[in-house]
Structures are given as structure tokens and as C-alpha cells.
Design a protein around this motif. Structure first.
Motif, PDB file in Angstrom:
ATOM      1  N   VAL A 170       5.600   2.224   7.469  1.00 29.08           N
ATOM      2  CA  VAL A 170       7.004   2.453   7.102  1.00 29.08           C
ATOM      3  C   VAL A 170       7.107   3.713   6.251  1.00 29.08           C
ATOM      4  O   VAL A 170       6.256   3.956   5.389  1.00 29.08           O
ATOM      5  N   GLY A 171       8.126   4.509   6.498  1.00 29.74           N
ATOM      6  CA  GLY A 171       8.425   5.645   5.618  1.00 29.74           C
ATOM      7  C   GLY A 171       9.681   5.336   4.833  1.00 29.74           C
ATOM      8  O   GLY A 171      10.611   4.714   5.359  1.00 29.74           O
ATOM      9  N   GLU A 172       9.692   5.750   3.578  1.00 24.88           N
ATOM     10  CA  GLU A 172      10.887   5.497   2.753  1.00 24.88           C
ATOM     11  C   GLU A 172      11.217   6.754   1.952  1.00 24.88           C
ATOM     12  O   GLU A 172      10.370   7.295   1.235  1.00 24.88           O
ATOM     13  N   LEU A 173      12.436   7.216   2.092  1.00 28.64           N
ATOM     14  CA  LEU A 173      12.899   8.379   1.334  1.00 28.64           C
ATOM     15  C   LEU A 173      13.400   7.925  -0.031  1.00 28.64           C
ATOM     16  O   LEU A 173      14.118   6.924  -0.135  1.00 28.64           O
ATOM     17  N   LYS A 174      12.999   8.679  -1.068  1.00 32.48           N
ATOM     18  CA  LYS A 174      13.454   8.346  -2.422  1.00 32.48           C
ATOM     19  C   LYS A 174      14.985   8.474  -2.494  1.00 32.48           C
ATOM     20  O   LYS A 174      15.545   9.429  -1.920  1.00 32.48           O
ATOM     21  N   VAL A 175      15.622   7.568  -3.187  1.00 30.23           N
ATOM     22  CA  VAL A 175      17.088   7.627  -3.315  1.00 30.23           C
ATOM     23  C   VAL A 175      17.482   8.949  -3.981  1.00 30.23           C
ATOM     24  O   VAL A 175      16.884   9.361  -4.976  1.00 30.23           O
ATOM     25  N   PRO A 192       2.128  26.992  -7.232  1.00 32.67           N
ATOM     26  CA  PRO A 192       2.479  25.791  -6.462  1.00 32.67           C
ATOM     27  C   PRO A 192       2.831  24.623  -7.384  1.00 32.67           C
ATOM     28  O   PRO A 192       2.136  24.369  -8.359  1.00 32.67           O
ATOM     29  N   SER A 193       3.893  23.962  -7.038  1.00 34.49           N
ATOM     30  CA  SER A 193       4.278  22.758  -7.766  1.00 34.49           C
ATOM     31  C   SER A 193       4.714  21.737  -6.705  1.00 34.49           C
ATOM     32  O   SER A 193       4.802  22.085  -5.520  1.00 34.49           O
ATOM     33  N   SER A 194       4.948  20.532  -7.085  1.00 32.47           N
ATOM     34  CA  SER A 194       5.409  19.566  -6.080  1.00 32.47           C
ATOM     35  C   SER A 194       6.178  18.439  -6.751  1.00 32.47           C
ATOM     36  O   SER A 194       6.082  18.242  -7.966  1.00 32.47           O
ATOM     37  N   LYS A 195       6.924  17.720  -5.915  1.00 33.50           N
ATOM     38  CA  LYS A 195       7.572  16.510  -6.427  1.00 33.50           C
ATOM     39  C   LYS A 195       7.500  15.421  -5.362  1.00 33.50           C
ATOM     40  O   LYS A 195       7.395  15.720  -4.156  1.00 33.50           O
ATOM     41  N   VAL A 196       7.550  14.205  -5.811  1.00 31.89           N
ATOM     42  CA  VAL A 196       7.467  13.077  -4.879  1.00 31.89           C
ATOM     43  C   VAL A 196       8.849  12.852  -4.270  1.00 31.89           C
ATOM     44  O   VAL A 196       9.838  12.710  -4.986  1.00 31.89           O
ATOM     45  N   ASN A 214       0.814  -1.227   0.000  1.00 31.53           N
ATOM     46  CA  ASN A 214       0.000   0.000   0.000  1.00 31.53           C
ATOM     47  C   ASN A 214       0.843   1.271   0.000  1.00 31.53           C
ATOM     48  O   ASN A 214       0.724   2.100   0.910  1.00 31.53           O
ATOM     49  N   PRO A 215       1.683   1.457  -1.011  1.00 31.78           N
ATOM     50  CA  PRO A 215       2.497   2.677  -1.036  1.00 31.78           C
ATOM     51  C   PRO A 215       1.657   3.916  -1.284  1.00 31.78           C
ATOM     52  O   PRO A 215       0.718   3.875  -2.071  1.00 31.78           O
ATOM     53  N   LYS A 216       2.018   4.971  -0.565  1.00 27.83           N
ATOM     54  CA  LYS A 216       1.383   6.275  -0.821  1.00 27.83           C
ATOM     55  C   LYS A 216       2.504   7.286  -1.037  1.00 27.83           C
ATOM     56  O   LYS A 216       3.430   7.368  -0.216  1.00 27.83           O
ATOM     57  N   GLU A 217       2.416   8.022  -2.120  1.00 27.16           N
ATOM     58  CA  GLU A 217       3.460   8.999  -2.414  1.00 27.16           C
ATOM     59  C   GLU A 217       3.445  10.132  -1.388  1.00 27.16           C
ATOM     60  O   GLU A 217       2.366  10.551  -0.940  1.00 27.16           O
ATOM     61  N   VAL A 218       4.628  10.610  -1.038  1.00 24.59           N
ATOM     62  CA  VAL A 218       4.718  11.797  -0.176  1.00 24.59           C
ATOM     63  C   VAL A 218       5.170  12.970  -1.049  1.00 24.59           C
ATOM     64  O   VAL A 218       6.317  13.002  -1.502  1.00 24.59           O
ATOM     65  N   PRO A 219       4.252  13.902  -1.328  1.00 20.75           N
ATOM     66  CA  PRO A 219       4.630  15.036  -2.172  1.00 20.75           C
ATOM     67  C   PRO A 219       5.272  16.139  -1.347  1.00 20.75           C
ATOM     68  O   PRO A 219       5.037  16.255  -0.143  1.00 20.75           O
ATOM     69  N   PHE A 220       6.099  16.914  -1.979  1.00 19.70           N
ATOM     70  CA  PHE A 220       6.783  18.012  -1.290  1.00 19.70           C
ATOM     71  C   PHE A 220       6.544  19.283  -2.105  1.00 19.70           C
ATOM     72  O   PHE A 220       6.775  19.309  -3.321  1.00 19.70           O
ATOM     73  N   PHE A 221       6.080  20.340  -1.438  1.00 20.43           N
ATOM     74  CA  PHE A 221       5.774  21.604  -2.136  1.00 20.43           C
ATOM     75  C   PHE A 221       7.050  22.240  -2.696  1.00 20.43           C
ATOM     76  O   PHE A 221       8.071  22.326  -2.021  1.00 20.43           O
ATOM     77  N   LEU A 222       6.960  22.713  -3.925  1.00 16.93           N
ATOM     78  CA  LEU A 222       8.056  23.501  -4.506  1.00 16.93           C
ATOM     79  C   LEU A 222       7.451  24.716  -5.215  1.00 16.93           C
ATOM     80  O   LEU A 222       6.436  24.579  -5.905  1.00 16.93           O
ATOM     81  N   PRO A 223       8.034  25.889  -5.049  1.00 16.17           N
ATOM     82  CA  PRO A 223       7.504  27.067  -5.729  1.00 16.17           C
ATOM     83  C   PRO A 223       7.984  27.117  -7.182  1.00 16.17           C
ATOM     84  O   PRO A 223       9.140  26.811  -7.466  1.00 16.17           O
ATOM     85  N   GLU A 224       7.079  27.516  -8.082  1.00 14.61           N
ATOM     86  CA  GLU A 224       7.463  27.668  -9.489  1.00 14.61           C
ATOM     87  C   GLU A 224       7.321  29.143  -9.843  1.00 14.61           C
ATOM     88  O   GLU A 224       6.228  29.716  -9.697  1.00 14.61           O
ATOM     89  N   PHE A 225       8.405  29.755 -10.276  1.00 13.13           N
ATOM     90  CA  PHE A 225       8.412  31.205 -10.505  1.00 13.13           C
ATOM     91  C   PHE A 225       8.028  31.516 -11.951  1.00 13.13           C
ATOM     92  O   PHE A 225       8.542  30.903 -12.882  1.00 13.13           O
ATOM     93  N   ASN A 226       7.135  32.487 -12.109  1.00 15.32           N
ATOM     94  CA  ASN A 226       6.679  32.902 -13.433  1.00 15.32           C
ATOM     95  C   ASN A 226       7.173  34.334 -13.687  1.00 15.32           C
ATOM     96  O   ASN A 226       6.607  35.308 -13.172  1.00 15.32           O
ATOM     97  N   GLU A 261      17.127  11.882  -2.570  1.00 14.07           N
ATOM     98  CA  GLU A 261      16.427  12.994  -1.920  1.00 14.07           C
ATOM     99  C   GLU A 261      17.059  13.283  -0.559  1.00 14.07           C
ATOM    100  O   GLU A 261      17.646  12.391   0.058  1.00 14.07           O
ATOM    101  N   ALA A 262      16.898  14.527  -0.093  1.00 18.54           N
ATOM    102  CA  ALA A 262      17.508  14.888   1.186  1.00 18.54           C
ATOM    103  C   ALA A 262      16.476  15.252   2.249  1.00 18.54           C
ATOM    104  O   ALA A 262      16.834  15.491   3.390  1.00 18.54           O
ATOM    105  N   ARG A 263      15.204  15.278   1.866  1.00 17.64           N
ATOM    106  CA  ARG A 263      14.216  15.831   2.805  1.00 17.64           C
ATOM    107  C   ARG A 263      13.542  14.737   3.633  1.00 17.64           C
ATOM    108  O   ARG A 263      12.320  14.584   3.634  1.00 17.64           O
ATOM    109  N   SER A 264      14.357  13.996   4.362  1.00 16.36           N
ATOM    110  CA  SER A 264      13.830  12.882   5.151  1.00 16.36           C
ATOM    111  C   SER A 264      12.825  13.343   6.202  1.00 16.36           C
ATOM    112  O   SER A 264      11.855  12.640   6.506  1.00 16.36           O
ATOM    113  N   ALA A 265      13.046  14.551   6.750  1.00 18.95           N
ATOM    114  CA  ALA A 265      12.165  15.033   7.826  1.00 18.95           C
ATOM    115  C   ALA A 265      10.712  15.102   7.366  1.00 18.95           C
ATOM    116  O   ALA A 265       9.785  14.839   8.144  1.00 18.95           O
ATOM    117  N   ALA A 266      10.498  15.418   6.092  1.00 22.45           N
ATOM    118  CA  ALA A 266       9.117  15.546   5.602  1.00 22.45           C
ATOM    119  C   ALA A 266       8.406  14.194   5.605  1.00 22.45           C
ATOM    120  O   ALA A 266       7.186  14.124   5.819  1.00 22.45           O
TER     121      ALA A 266
END
Ligand code: SF4
Ligand code: SF4
Length: 306
Positions: free
Chosen positions: A140-145, A120-124, A57-69, A147-152
Motif C-alpha cells: 500500500v502507498g499512502e500520501l502524507k496529509v 541535498p535535503s529531503s522531506k518525508v 511495516n511502514p517505510k518512509e518515502v523521502p522526496f529530494f529538495l534542494p537547499e540553497f546556500n 502533500e501533493a506529490r502523490s506520483a512519487a
């Protein structure tokens, strides 16, 4: 709420905290208690391997990223001035340059931009998993290989736990958090939610050094804690090591000696203390776990049959 939340942590990796977290979870389950084990070691989640299960039952963890226009940006400088992560570089009268590796995902720039020039933009950045193995629930939480944002990811697990406790306060008798190793903010996020903290160490100078570091964090958080000395027979110095801990005011829950059944339990993916396992119930490792578990239940005032 009667759920006991117990964190199992260690000042460094490889001390055996997962072994202890998994087997305590299994021992509570053996008493017919409702148990949730949460693997917060998102860089290296391996509780499921020790339980002999698989991640489901994996669920993606998205992380907010700003996209500048830049078509909308008026170069006002508000975003760069207010980004406390210093993730937006801006020279006067120039467009802002985002440095997204520094971005904490706080959304402030997006909220305050007066010209709607930030979208607003995001990435998994990883996944959470929820599964049931050996009659206990495992998250279980798993950080994508890469990635550095383990705290999220840890924040997501903790948020899910708090929601569950709020909506379903009687669902679990015990929640065990297997934290990341070390004494940094990822560990703090798990420890801050615990009622009791078990520190796992080993009787070596490295073990003692890292134990003292994690103790500083635990004391800062004002948590009640006891230590388990794993591989206590490693150097034949258990008594001296315990004496040193006692002199430093570190309270010991118990110890676990080197034992072939524990090694076999790793190899087979079968927790040594599972009722369904066939390990020697008179073995050193088995008896040591029983003793530690008895001490744990006394400490947390947990009443269950033996
Ligand atoms: S706050 Fe908006 S308009 Fe101002 S510099 Fe940043 S992106 Fe441009
Ligand atoms: S989301 Fe927060 S940390 Fe990221 S760039 Fe915007 S203000 Fe900075």
C-alpha cells in the motif's frame, strides 16, 4: 516472466474499483495462486480495510529538495534557467528564490550548480506498507496529509514491484494494481505497467462520461482493456448502457448488480469472494463475481482450477 499484471481502474472515484480489485485478488488466491495486490490509490488507500487487515511495516518515502546556500552562490543563474518546473525564481544579479511547492525533485539544479551552492535535503511525503492478509501479499502507498506529490509514492511502489519481478520472477502468478481514480499522470504510472486493464464504471451519465475519458488514456498507452459495469441494476438501464458501450467499441467483461451481501462485505471488512467468508454462494453478487472472474481468466488466458 509469467506474472500477469492486471490494473483495475476507473474514470472517477466511488465506482467500486477497489471492491473488484480486492475480490479478484482473493479469487486468484482461492485457486492457490501467488498474489500480490498493490494499492496505488495513495490519496485514499483502503484495500486493507476491505480485506479486514491493518497497515504494517511502514517505510518512509523521502522526496529530494534542494537547499540553497547564499554564502556559496555566485548568482550565475544556471539553476533557474534550467529548472523546467519553474521552481526557482531569480532576478538578474540576485540570489535565486526556490519555490519548493513546484519542485519535482529532479535534482538537476543540485547537479549543475558550478559552486556547490545547492545542497541535498529531503522531506518525508508518505509511506509504503508491505503486509500479508488472507494469504495474499498487500503493498500500500499512502500520501502524507497536505502533500501533493502523490506520483512519487506510486513511482516507489512501481519501482519496488519491478525490482521484485527482476530478482524473484516466480514469486507471483498475478499482480493486481488498484489504481487511483481519474485519468491523470498518477493513473498513467500504474496503467503503463499493466498487461491488462479493467475499467470499472456504473450505468449513469457520470459513469459513461468518465469511462470515455479513461478510455482515451488507455488507448494512448496501447493497452488491452475490458469494462465491468458495477451496480448494473441501479437504474434499470443495463442493456441500453451496454449497447451504447458496444457502439463506442468498448468491450465489456461483465457486470455486478446491487447486492446486499456486497454492502455487508464492505461493512464487515470481509471480501465477499473469500473462501473463508460465509456469504450466500447463490446470491446475485457472488454469482456475478464468479461470472466476471471466469471471463477474466478466459481473457488473460489464465489456466487454474475452478
Ligand atoms: S547555479 Fe548555484 S551558483 Fe548559480 S545561481 Fe544557482 S545556486 Fe547560485
Ligand atoms: S530539483 Fe529540479 S525541479 Fe526542483 S528546483 Fe531543482 S531543478 Fe527545479
Amino acid at each position: 516472466m509469467n506474472t500477469k499484471i492486471i490494473a483495475v481502474t476507473g474514470g472517477k472515484g466511488g465506482t467500486g474499483k477497489t471492491l473488484i480489485a480486492v475480490n479478484f485478488a482473493v479469487m486468484f488466491k482461492n485457486l492457490n495462486k501467488k498474489v500480490l495486490l498493490i494499492d496505488c490509490d495513495v490519496d485514499n488507500p483502503n484495500t486493507y480495510l476491505l480485506l479486514g487487515g491493518k497497515l504494517e511495516n511502514p517505510k518512509e518515502v523521502p522526496f529530494f529538495l534542494p537547499e540553497f546556500n547564499n554564502d556559496k552562490c555566485t548568482k550565475c543563474g544556471l539553476c533557474s534557467k534550467n529548472c523546467i518546473a519553474h521552481a526557482i525564481l531569480q532576478v538578474k544579479d540576485q540570489y535565486p528564490i526556490p519555490m519548493l511547492t513546484l519542485c519535482s525533485g529532479c535534482k538537476l539544479c543540485y547537479k549543475i550548480c558550478p559552486d556547490n551552492a545547492i545542497e541535498p535535503s529531503s522531506k518525508v511525503i508518505g509511506w509504503t506498507y508491505e503486509t500479508r492478509i488472507r494469504n495474499l501479499d498487500l503493498w500500500v502507498g499512502e500520501l502524507k496529509v497536505g502533500e501533493a506529490r502523490s506520483a512519487a509514492i506510486i513511482e516507489k511502489l512501481i519501482e519496488n514491484m519491478e525490482r521484485e519481478l527482476e530478482t524473484n520472477p516466480n514469486k507471483y502468478d498475478v499482480i493486481i494494481l488498484d489504481t487511483a481514480p481519474g485519468a491523470h499522470c498518477d493513473v498513467e504510472k500504474s496503467l503503463s505497467k499493466a498487461d491488462y486493464v479493467i475499467c470499472v464504471t456504473e450505468p449513469t451519465p457520470f459513469g459513461a462520461f468518465d469511462l470515455r475519458r479513461i478510455m482515451k488514456l488507455i488507448n494512448l498507452l496501447g493497452k488491452t482493456t475490458k469494462t465491468i459495469i458495477n451496480r448494473s441494476s441501479l437504474l434499470g438501464n443495463k442493456e441500453v448502457f451496454m449497447e451504447n458501450l458496444s457502439e463506442d467499441g468498448i468491450s465489456v467483461l461483465g457486470d455486478i448488480p446491487l447486492d446486499k451481501d456486497i454492502v455487508n462485505s464492505y461493512a464487515k471488512g470481509v471480501p465477499i469472494m473469500d473462501n473463508d467468508a460465509n456469504f450466500d454462494t447463490n446470491g446475485k453478487g457472488y454469482l456475478a463475481f464468479l461470472e466476471n472472474f471466469k471471463n477474466l481468466r478466459q481473457w488473460i488466458n489464465f489456466h487454474g482450477e475452478t
